[in-house]
Design a protein around this motif. Structure first.
Motif, PDB file in Angstrom:
ATOM      1  N   UNK A  10       0.835  -1.199   0.000  1.00 20.84           N
ATOM      2  CA  UNK A  10       0.000   0.000   0.000  1.00 20.84           C
ATOM      3  C   UNK A  10       0.873   1.254   0.000  1.00 20.84           C
ATOM      4  N   UNK A  11       1.981   1.235   0.736  1.00 26.57           N
ATOM      5  CA  UNK A  11       2.902   2.375   0.743  1.00 26.57           C
ATOM      6  C   UNK A  11       3.526   2.557  -0.636  1.00 26.57           C
ATOM      7  N   UNK A  12       3.892   1.459  -1.263  1.00 25.58           N
ATOM      8  CA  UNK A  12       4.456   1.519  -2.614  1.00 25.58           C
ATOM      9  C   UNK A  12       3.423   2.081  -3.596  1.00 25.58           C
ATOM     10  N   UNK A  13       2.173   1.678  -3.439  1.00 21.10           N
ATOM     11  CA  UNK A  13       1.107   2.193  -4.290  1.00 21.10           C
ATOM     12  C   UNK A  13       0.920   3.694  -4.078  1.00 21.10           C
ATOM     13  N   UNK A  18       1.660   9.140  -6.058  1.00 21.47           N
ATOM     14  CA  UNK A  18       2.206  10.473  -5.807  1.00 21.47           C
ATOM     15  C   UNK A  18       3.182  10.896  -6.903  1.00 21.47           C
ATOM     16  N   UNK A  19       3.940   9.953  -7.431  1.00 18.87           N
ATOM     17  CA  UNK A  19       4.896  10.296  -8.481  1.00 18.87           C
ATOM     18  C   UNK A  19       4.245  10.337  -9.860  1.00 18.87           C
ATOM     19  N   UNK A  36      -1.736   1.763 -11.084  1.00 13.80           N
ATOM     20  CA  UNK A  36      -1.280   0.672 -10.221  1.00 13.80           C
ATOM     21  C   UNK A  36      -1.114  -0.633 -10.992  1.00 13.80           C
ATOM     22  N   UNK A  37      -2.007  -0.893 -11.925  1.00 13.52           N
ATOM     23  CA  UNK A  37      -1.892  -2.109 -12.744  1.00 13.52           C
ATOM     24  C   UNK A  37      -0.627  -2.041 -13.589  1.00 13.52           C
ATOM     25  N   UNK A  38      -0.381  -0.877 -14.198  1.00 11.43           N
ATOM     26  CA  UNK A  38       0.772  -0.710 -15.079  1.00 11.43           C
ATOM     27  C   UNK A  38       2.090  -0.689 -14.302  1.00 11.43           C
ATOM     28  N   UNK A  39       2.148   0.132 -13.272  1.00 12.33           N
ATOM     29  CA  UNK A  39       3.409   0.358 -12.565  1.00 12.33           C
ATOM     30  C   UNK A  39       3.768  -0.746 -11.569  1.00 12.33           C
ATOM     31  N   UNK A  40       2.770  -1.320 -10.921  1.00 11.28           N
ATOM     32  CA  UNK A  40       3.038  -2.317  -9.872  1.00 11.28           C
ATOM     33  C   UNK A  40       2.623  -3.719 -10.278  1.00 11.28           C
ATOM     34  N   UNK A  50      -6.398  -1.664  -2.583  1.00  8.94           N
ATOM     35  CA  UNK A  50      -5.392  -0.710  -2.106  1.00  8.94           C
ATOM     36  C   UNK A  50      -5.930   0.710  -2.149  1.00  8.94           C
ATOM     37  N   UNK A  51      -6.641   1.071  -3.223  1.00  8.27           N
ATOM     38  CA  UNK A  51      -7.215   2.405  -3.310  1.00  8.27           C
ATOM     39  C   UNK A  51      -8.208   2.631  -2.167  1.00  8.27           C
ATOM     40  N   UNK A  52      -9.026   1.634  -1.885  1.00  6.76           N
ATOM     41  CA  UNK A  52      -9.969   1.742  -0.766  1.00  6.76           C
ATOM     42  C   UNK A  52      -9.223   1.903   0.560  1.00  6.76           C
TER      43      UNK A  52
END
Length: 72
Positions: A10-13, A18-19, A36-40, A50-52
């Motif tokens: 969740x912190x990574x997300x 943020x970036x 999140x799907x693309x980057x993580x 995670x968004x929730x």
């Protein structure tokens, strides 16, 4: 951000969002999912969870056209 500790993913997300978005810009849930799907390499249900979690812990707040990140 808020004082609550987040699980590492969740912190990574949060860091990824943020970036990826401007501090002044709002973003939709769909845009957040896509980031999140693309980057993580998350699937849609994991990204939604995670968004929730970020929203419930005060790291995201709702605006008329989506979400914004809480000021750090």
């Amino acid at each position: 951000m808020c004082g609550s500790s987040l699980p590492p993913l969740a912190q990574e997300a949060l860091d990824t969002l943020a970036s990826s978005v401007s501090d002044d810009d709002s973003f939709t849930e769909q845009q957040a999912y896509a980031i999140l799907v693309e980057e993580l390499d998350l699937n849609q249900p994991a990204a939604a969870d995670i968004i929730e979690r970020l929203h419930m812990h005060g790291h995201l707040y709702e605006v008329e056209d989506g979400f914004r990140l809480t000021d750090s």
